[in-house]
Motif scaffolding. Structure first.
Motif, PDB file in Angstrom:
ATOM      1  N   THR A 164      -6.565  -3.200  54.819  1.00 42.06           N
ATOM      2  CA  THR A 164      -5.446  -3.669  53.420  1.00 42.06           C
ATOM      3  C   THR A 164      -5.628  -2.219  52.988  1.00 42.06           C
ATOM      4  O   THR A 164      -4.763  -2.520  51.867  1.00 42.06           O
ATOM      5  CB  THR A 164      -6.890  -4.663  53.258  1.00 42.06           C
ATOM      6  N   ASP A 192      -2.392  -1.372  52.549  1.00 37.83           N
ATOM      7  CA  ASP A 192      -1.374  -1.603  52.210  1.00 37.83           C
ATOM      8  C   ASP A 192      -1.566  -1.498  50.730  1.00 37.83           C
ATOM      9  O   ASP A 192      -0.423  -1.725  49.745  1.00 37.83           O
ATOM     10  CB  ASP A 192      -1.502  -3.491  52.258  1.00 37.83           C
ATOM     11  N   LEU A 193      -2.558  -1.211  49.584  1.00 37.27           N
ATOM     12  CA  LEU A 193      -2.990  -1.160  48.652  1.00 37.27           C
ATOM     13  C   LEU A 193      -2.300  -0.085  47.908  1.00 37.27           C
ATOM     14  O   LEU A 193      -1.900   0.214  47.160  1.00 37.27           O
ATOM     15  CB  LEU A 193      -4.423  -1.401  47.871  1.00 37.27           C
ATOM     16  N   ARG A 199       0.030  -6.727  40.654  1.00 42.61           N
ATOM     17  CA  ARG A 199       0.083  -6.617  42.160  1.00 42.61           C
ATOM     18  C   ARG A 199      -1.656  -6.710  42.843  1.00 42.61           C
ATOM     19  O   ARG A 199      -2.168  -7.849  44.101  1.00 42.61           O
ATOM     20  CB  ARG A 199       0.742  -6.112  43.153  1.00 42.61           C
ATOM     21  N   THR A 200      -2.455  -6.096  42.919  1.00 45.57           N
ATOM     22  CA  THR A 200      -3.429  -5.494  43.227  1.00 45.57           C
ATOM     23  C   THR A 200      -4.176  -6.396  42.892  1.00 45.57           C
ATOM     24  O   THR A 200      -4.602  -7.019  44.442  1.00 45.57           O
ATOM     25  CB  THR A 200      -3.851  -3.957  42.758  1.00 45.57           C
ATOM     26  N   ARG A 213      -3.695  -9.690  45.132  1.00 38.89           N
ATOM     27  CA  ARG A 213      -4.043  -9.364  46.255  1.00 38.89           C
ATOM     28  C   ARG A 213      -5.652  -9.757  46.491  1.00 38.89           C
ATOM     29  O   ARG A 213      -6.225  -9.887  47.498  1.00 38.89           O
ATOM     30  CB  ARG A 213      -3.641  -8.452  46.853  1.00 38.89           C
ATOM     31  N   GLU A 231      -6.690 -13.179  45.952  1.00 38.36           N
ATOM     32  CA  GLU A 231      -6.178 -14.112  47.376  1.00 38.36           C
ATOM     33  C   GLU A 231      -7.139 -14.047  48.309  1.00 38.36           C
ATOM     34  O   GLU A 231      -7.519 -15.014  48.575  1.00 38.36           O
ATOM     35  CB  GLU A 231      -4.446 -13.840  47.760  1.00 38.36           C
TER      36      GLU A 231
END
Length: 403
Positions: free
Chosen positions: A32, A35-36, A48-49, A52, A55
């Motif tokens: 994770t 990805d960030l 987006r951050t 995510r 979610e």
């Protein structure tokens, strides 16, 4: 009368501190974070951050509210009938820096980078969030705050103005920051002022330009500016108690384009920092006085734009003592840097601490490049210890109350 009973802490424990459930899924937490890191977003652009994070929290059973103060969000988890409420905060924004780390998961956005480790802070809080949702033993309410725009100093105040603490009440709020040069996963705690206030000034020294061969017909702003820069060095040394901290730095100076031309204007920018509010006020007053009066002495004029930045991070004693005690019990005293000193960098977590009691914690990032360097790398080995500290703090803070 309600009496809160917390389980006693064994201060002699040296268990290694990392919770086994957090250690078991550390690969997911690191994935994770990577990805960030690959998708950094600037202040109030963290769409987006934020999506995510929301979610994942929703998958784990948190009630998630987005759009707080722009791109901020809060994940809420309530258990039992307890009235205690704890806030934990992570910052989510990146910096306008071109990455030069050589990482396989380096930023995919040219000119943008997580150069301060906010991706790591987010991964730490998410790792703690997963543990607390699936294994946490507590009675009360968790408020996990994911804050935008820390780097601009406006994210915390924007969330507060949007009703953060009215909509998501907390009795205490905690945050953390990684720190290069401190052994990885070791913790630093500071009583009182922990990070400096910061204000930025823009100064225009206005003269009257002319020919470099006939300076008697001009008012030279370069000469006046040079004397201002020199005189500003006296602000801290002659106006601040030597036992206190103050910084006045002239970071840029621009004026003129040719050797034989005296310009009309010279522009300077300054950063001004302090721990104590009264020192901050003194620095501000003296910078303005020296700039204006020194310029006038040379027949020039000083025009100053000096907006307030953000205040110093001042930790509250009771909340700091509690998190320090939790760290001692979980990790042993050898993993706590007992002489950890305040930092002269700044953090807008200060606004949160002005609104609610709490504490700002430091976690070691090991031997890395400095914060805000294009070669900075967040140390993934810090995730599990820091997440375990948050999880243990939450379980200890949110205890069952009896009447």
């Amino acid at each position: 009368m309600t009496v809160l009973h917390r389980p006693p802490l064994d201060l002699s424990a040296t268990t290694g501190g990392v919770l086994p459930q957090i250690a078991a899924r550390i690969d997911d937490a690191i994935a994770t974070r990577h990805d960030l890191h690959q998708h950094p977003e600037l202040a109030f652009e963290e769409h987006r951050t934020s999506a995510r994070v929301a979610e994942l929290l929703q998958q784990w059973g948190y009630a998630v509210t987005t759009g707080i103060g722009g791109t901020g969000l809060v994940g809420t988890l309530q258990r039992g009938q307890g009235t205690r409420r704890l806030g934990l905060r992570a910052d989510i924004d990146a910096l306008p820096i071109h990455e030069d780390s050589g990482l396989s998961y380096a930023s995919r956005r040219d000119g943008l980078m997580h150069a301060c480790g906010h991706d790591g802070h987010t991964a730490i809080l998410l790792s703690a969030a997963h543990y607390l949702a699936h294994h946490g033993r507590f009675d009360g309410t968790l408020q996990l705050v994911f804050q935008p725009a820390e780097e601009t100093g406006s994210g915390a105040s924007r969330m507060i103005a949007d009703g953060l603490f009215e909509r998501f009440p907390v009795d205490a709020i905690y945050g953390l920051h990684n720190w290069p040069g401190v052994p990885t996963g070791h913790f630093g705690f500071v009583d009182g002022p922990a990070m400096a206030s910061v204000d930025w000034a823009q100064l225009r020294v206005v003269g009257n330009g002319g020919h470099g061969a006939e300076p008697q017909h001009a008012v030279d702003p370069i000469l006046a500016a040079a004397h201002i820069v020199t005189a500003l060095q006296s602000v801290v040394s002659r106006n601040v108690d030597p036992r206190q901290m103050g910084v006045v730095t002239v970071g840029s100076i621009h004026g003129g384009k040719a050797a034989n031309v005296i310009p009309d204007v010279v522009e300077l920018t300054l950063t001004v920092r302090a721990y104590l509010p009264e020192v901050r006020d003194t620095l501000r007053r003296r910078v303005i006085e020296i700039a204006e009066q020194t310029a006038a002495a040379f027949g020039a004029r000083a025009e100053i734009s000096f907006p307030r930045g953000f205040p110093s991070v001042i930790n509250h004693p009771e909340q700091t003592a509690l998190v320090r005690e939790v760290a001692h019990a979980a990790f042993g005293r050898g993993q706590v840097v007992e002489d950890f000193a305040p930092r002269t960098a700044s953090e807008d977590f200060a606004f949160l601490l002005q609104a609610r009691p709490g504490s700002f914690v430091f976690v070691g990032n090991g031997d890395s490049a400095p914060l805000h360097s294009p070669r900075y790398v967040f140390n993934d080995a810090a995730i599990a210890p820091a997440a375990s500290l948050w999880a243990r703090l939450a379980e200890h803070y949110l205890v069952e109350s009896t009447t």
